[in-house]
Design a protein around this motif. Structure first.
Motif, PDB file in Angstrom:
ATOM      1  N   LEU A 125       0.818  -1.211   0.000  1.00  0.00           N
ATOM      2  CA  LEU A 125       0.000   0.000   0.000  1.00  0.00           C
ATOM      3  C   LEU A 125       0.854   1.265   0.000  1.00  0.00           C
ATOM      4  O   LEU A 125       0.335   2.365  -0.161  1.00  0.00           O
ATOM      5  N   TYR A 137      -5.859   2.150   3.193  1.00  0.00           N
ATOM      6  CA  TYR A 137      -5.575   2.949   1.998  1.00  0.00           C
ATOM      7  C   TYR A 137      -6.141   4.359   2.144  1.00  0.00           C
ATOM      8  O   TYR A 137      -5.504   5.347   1.772  1.00  0.00           O
ATOM      9  N   ASP A 190      -4.137   7.876   2.157  1.00  0.00           N
ATOM     10  CA  ASP A 190      -4.469   8.895   1.176  1.00  0.00           C
ATOM     11  C   ASP A 190      -4.741  10.255   1.824  1.00  0.00           C
ATOM     12  O   ASP A 190      -4.415  11.294   1.251  1.00  0.00           O
TER      13      ASP A 190
END
Length: 475
Positions: free
Chosen positions: A17, A49, A53
């Protein structure tokens, strides 16, 4: 619906990731907590994730807060590293007197114009190689100040006093005696306690507002009214005015011209904050190491800005006391005084935007602004009036500029040739070394000619009796 459990997850899957180092362990800890809450692997990977982000969205609390803090810190470090990257090519800038400037100076200016904080710049005709920004370099930055863009001798400056005496109203012996009695030169020097001067700059509260300023106060107070080594000087000479100006009639007057700075105080401020700036930018390209900067919205940036401006006021205070001593000894008051700093940074509008304009060996030359551009120990200097040239960031040269470095001058110039040059021009020199010989400098007339669109010449100062610190070898 069947779900694969978080217990099947491992560091390799989280690494895919894009997590790094400490974040991997924190992600595994959070994943285990989410597994216990009943989530499967796919859902946990989706959440991880999302945290990666946008970590800022998870900082307020919850199972992902520790991971979010680590990711936000890593992002900040990465942004800082990216901010230290130099532009692939320098921003365009104007050069005055390019035929007089050595390639090393333009190479240094090119590096300065590749800094991510640089916005515009210019190179003056007296330019030569320095530390960081070249001497004669003018650089506008956005919201940041570069300690070595100002230089070690913060606030280095000029002052001229035009006296109500005829140009020949003081003999050489009298001028020499006055300079020996009322000026001091060299590293660490000071006046005797019983004659040491006082100045309002020493009574500013600013000295108490930073530990480094408190530490340096005693030395600054001890050295007030003195001059350093190198190219600093105090000299008697003739000021010639071709037509009425400066509230003076045309004619020739006795005058005092001095070049001095902020002594050891300014040098220690420069070195302290340069190290601070370099520590702040450990990944800066080695070519720009001396140009490390301090953002003005940081404590260090504000600290340097305060100390720099204090050093600038202190440098001008040294001139005030030097000129006051000499005028008092002559029993006169100056008719006119002109002064300017040429190693400082200013907040200035450039193209309608506020910029930090660094002048390292450059004279401020706003439209109508008076300034001083000296030659050498045996060559004339000039009072000038600025023309406010925007491409030059309203600047001009600060002197003639060196064409030989100190070592090169000491190794290549013959004492007899320097002495002959002084005799031809009727110069009496006290101190001074081969490294400061007139032949080590560019011809001031050529430098002035290359900047006719930057300044207008108002009057000329011709030195007669000059005092400087001793050099590597006295003339």
């Amino acid at each position: 619906m069947g779900r694969r459990q978080a217990k099947d997850m491992n560091g390799k899957q989280i690494t895919k990731l894009g997590f790094e180092k400490k974040a991997i362990a924190l992600a595994l800890t959070a994943a285990t907590a989410r597994e216990r809450a009943g989530l499967g692997r796919d859902d946990i990977l989706s959440e991880l994730y999302a945290v990666k982000d946008n970590p800022e969205a998870y900082l307020s609390g919850g199972v992902y807060a520790d991971l979010a803090r680590e990711l936000a810190a890593q992002n900040a470090k990465n942004r800082a590293r990216q901010g230290e990257a130099l532009r692939p090519t320098p921003l365009p800038y104007r050069i005055w007197g390019e035929d007089l400037i050595e390639p090393g100076a333009t190479a240094q200016m090119d590096v300065a114009m590749r800094l991510p904080i640089s916005r515009t710049g210019a190179l003056m005709p007296d330019a030569h190689v320095g530390y960081g920004l070249p001497i004669g370099g003018v650089l506008a930055t956005e919201d940041a100040v570069i300690p070595y863009g100002v230089g070690v001798d913060i606030g280095c400056s000029m002052m001229l006093s035009v006296l109500p005496l005829a140009a020949n109203g003081l003999s050489t012996d009298e001028a020499r005696a006055l300079l020996l009695k009322h000026t001091r030169f060299g590293a660490g020097v000071s006046f005797e306690k019983n004659v040491r001067g006082d100045h309002e700059v020493l009574h500013e509260e600013t000295w108490r507002e930073q530990s480094i300023l408190r530490h340096l106060y005693d030395k600054a107070a001890e050295q007030i009214g003195t001059s350093g080594s190198g190219n600093h000087f105090v000299e008697f000479g003739t000021f010639s005015l071709g037509q009425a100006d400066l509230d003076l009639e045309a004619g020739e007057y006795l005058a005092v011209l001095s070049h001095s700075g902020s002594r050891g105080f300014g040098a220690q401020v420069a070195n302290h904050y340069t190290k601070t700036a370099q520590d702040l930018h450990p990944n800066l390209d080695p070519a720009a190491r001396k140009l490390a900067w301090l953002p003005l919205d940081t404590e260090a940036g504000q600290g340097y800005w305060q100390a720099m401006n204090l050093a600038g006021r202190y440098a001008l205070a040294n001139h005030d006391l030097i000129h006051a001593r000499l005028a008092r000894a002559l029993g006169v008051k100056p008719l006119v005084q002109v002064s300017n700093s040429h190693n400082l940074a200013w907040k200035q509008l450039v193209g309608g935007e506020e910029r930090i304009v660094h002048r390292k060996g450059a004279t401020p030359a706003e439209a109508g602004q008076l300034g001083l551009i000296p030659g050498s120990m045996a060559d004339p200097g000039f009072v000038v009036r600025g023309r406010g040239n925007a491409e030059a960031l309203a600047s001009a040269s600060h002197g003639a500029g060196r064409q030989l470095g100190r070592k090169a001058a000491a190794n290549t110039l013959a004492k007899r040739d320097v002495q002959a040059y002084l005799r031809e021009r009727g110069i009496t020199l006290i101190g001074g070394g081969i490294d400061e010989a007139p032949q080590a400098y560019k011809r001031i007339e050529q430098v002035i000619a290359r900047q006719s669109d930057l300044v207008d010449v108002v009057g000329q100062f011709t030195p007669r009796v000059v005092r400087m610190d001793t050099g590597s070898e006295d003339v």
